[in-house]
Design a protein around this motif. Structure first.
Motif, PDB file in Angstrom:
ATOM      1  N   GLU A 132      14.179  19.983   4.760  1.00 54.59           N
ATOM      2  CA  GLU A 132      15.357  19.153   4.526  1.00 54.59           C
ATOM      3  C   GLU A 132      16.036  18.763   5.846  1.00 54.59           C
ATOM      4  O   GLU A 132      16.577  17.664   5.966  1.00 54.59           O
ATOM      5  N   ARG A 154       9.777   9.064   2.209  1.00 55.26           N
ATOM      6  CA  ARG A 154       9.382   9.173   0.797  1.00 55.26           C
ATOM      7  C   ARG A 154       8.447  10.359   0.587  1.00 55.26           C
ATOM      8  O   ARG A 154       8.604  11.129  -0.372  1.00 55.26           O
ATOM      9  N   LEU A 174      13.990  15.995   7.181  1.00 55.06           N
ATOM     10  CA  LEU A 174      14.278  14.786   6.407  1.00 55.06           C
ATOM     11  C   LEU A 174      15.600  14.159   6.857  1.00 55.06           C
ATOM     12  O   LEU A 174      15.702  12.928   7.014  1.00 55.06           O
ATOM     13  N   ARG A 215      10.395  13.666   0.845  1.00 55.33           N
ATOM     14  CA  ARG A 215      11.186  13.936  -0.359  1.00 55.33           C
ATOM     15  C   ARG A 215      10.312  14.493  -1.483  1.00 55.33           C
ATOM     16  O   ARG A 215      10.685  15.429  -2.183  1.00 55.33           O
TER      17      ARG A 215
END
Length: 327
Positions: A17, A38, A20, A41
């Motif tokens: 995370e 994408r 990201l 995730r």
């Protein structure tokens, strides 16, 4: 933002995370960056599902005790349209480990009883880390009896490692007070819905746990003793808590199979501490559904069903010698 409290098995999720977040913070991302976002995730969702679908018993305990896991006061704020707290046991004092009060869930009035651990050191000291004294259980029963008098259903949120084990609590009748609650809750002529939202430890949990419907959240546990206490008895050391947790069979999956609980309420992906609002919405809809199903039962049937429910826990059959299959 990274949580201040990260369990060991959660660390890979938080690391992804963080990566990201860095990608998403880039100005003017390229098509390759958008593809990477994408894919990351998707990978985070996959990792959450893989980890939390395969937690062992000790890891479940760690999630149930997570510092950021929603507590009773959090659910009151998130679920209840109104809440009026009621204090005191008319004998000794007001135990902050047990919260009681009249609440409104959508169009339903209920008496809400819940154990509160506290967040800060000051709150935890006031709440004794969710370990109630006899006055807490007396307070809970007094308010439940008042609710029954006016035909108001009762909702109990259970989250305690156990009743307070101190000398003062024992001197004021801890075991006796819990026993009285068990007896009197069985006789209350109003629907009672109980949910274990975190820890469900021993008599401390049972003192508000005699319900017509008993559910637990997916990563809660409900047990006769804590894993550390069990390990101390069997192995003389709390270092074996993980083995004790496995042996106790106290997770939702086990207790549903044994008939100790009626339902296991699914938590958001990653646990209730990752999405408190989602968890509160799910919990509220489950409570309202159970209240609706109990509302139409005549009083005598309600009490008979409650009695039989608890009488049947632990019942087993012995096979005769002729019925035992050969090894």
């Amino acid at each position: 933002m990274k949580s201040q409290y990260v369990l060991p098995f959660e660390r890979p999720i938080y690391e992804l995370e963080e990566q990201l977040a860095k990608l998403e913070a880039q100005p003017n991302p390229t098509s390759n960056t958008l593809d990477a976002i994408r894919n990351m995730r998707t990978e985070i969702q996959r990792m959450k599902r893989e980890i939390f679908d395969n937690l062992d018993a000790w890891q479940t305990v760690q999630v149930a005790r997570h510092q950021e896991r929603p507590q009773t006061c959090d659910y009151i704020d998130l679920m209840c349209d109104e809440f009026v707290e009621l204090h005191g046991d008319r004998a000794f004092g007001d135990d902050r480990a047990l919260i009681t009060g009249f609440a409104r869930l959508d169009d339903r009035k209920v008496l809400l009883v819940g154990q509160q651990k506290g967040r800060t050191l000051k709150e935890r000291s006031e709440c004794y880390y969710g370990c109630a004294h006899p006055e807490g259980y007396r307070k809970a029963l007094l308010k439940m009896e008042m609710a029954a008098k006016y035909g108001v259903p009762i909702v109990c949120l259970i989250d305690t490692p156990g009743a307070y084990p101190g000398i003062g609590a024992e001197e004021r009748g801890q075991a006796y007070t819990i026993a009285v609650n068990l007896r009197e809750m069985m006789l209350l002529p109003t629907p009672i819905v109980c949910v274990v939202i975190g820890e469900g430890g021993s008599g401390g949990a049972l003192g508000i746990g005699m319900g017509d419907s008993v559910s637990m959240l997916q990563f809660a546990y409900y047990s006769v003793i804590s894993p550390e206490g069990c390990a101390g008895i069997l192995w003389k050391s709390s270092k074996f808590a993980d083995q004790a947790a496995k042996a106790l069979k106290f997770t939702g999956k086990d207790l549903l199979k044994f008939g100790v609980v009626d339902e296991v309420i699914p938590e958001p992906l990653g646990g209730a501490h990752r999405a408190p609002r989602v968890m509160a919405s799910t919990l509220k809809s489950t409570i309202v559904r159970n209240l609706r199903s109990l509302a139409s039962l005549p009083e005598r049937e309600l009490l008979d069903r409650r009695y039989q429910k608890f009488r049947q826990i632990g019942v087993f059959e012995e096979l005769g010698a002729s019925e035992v299959a050969p090894a």
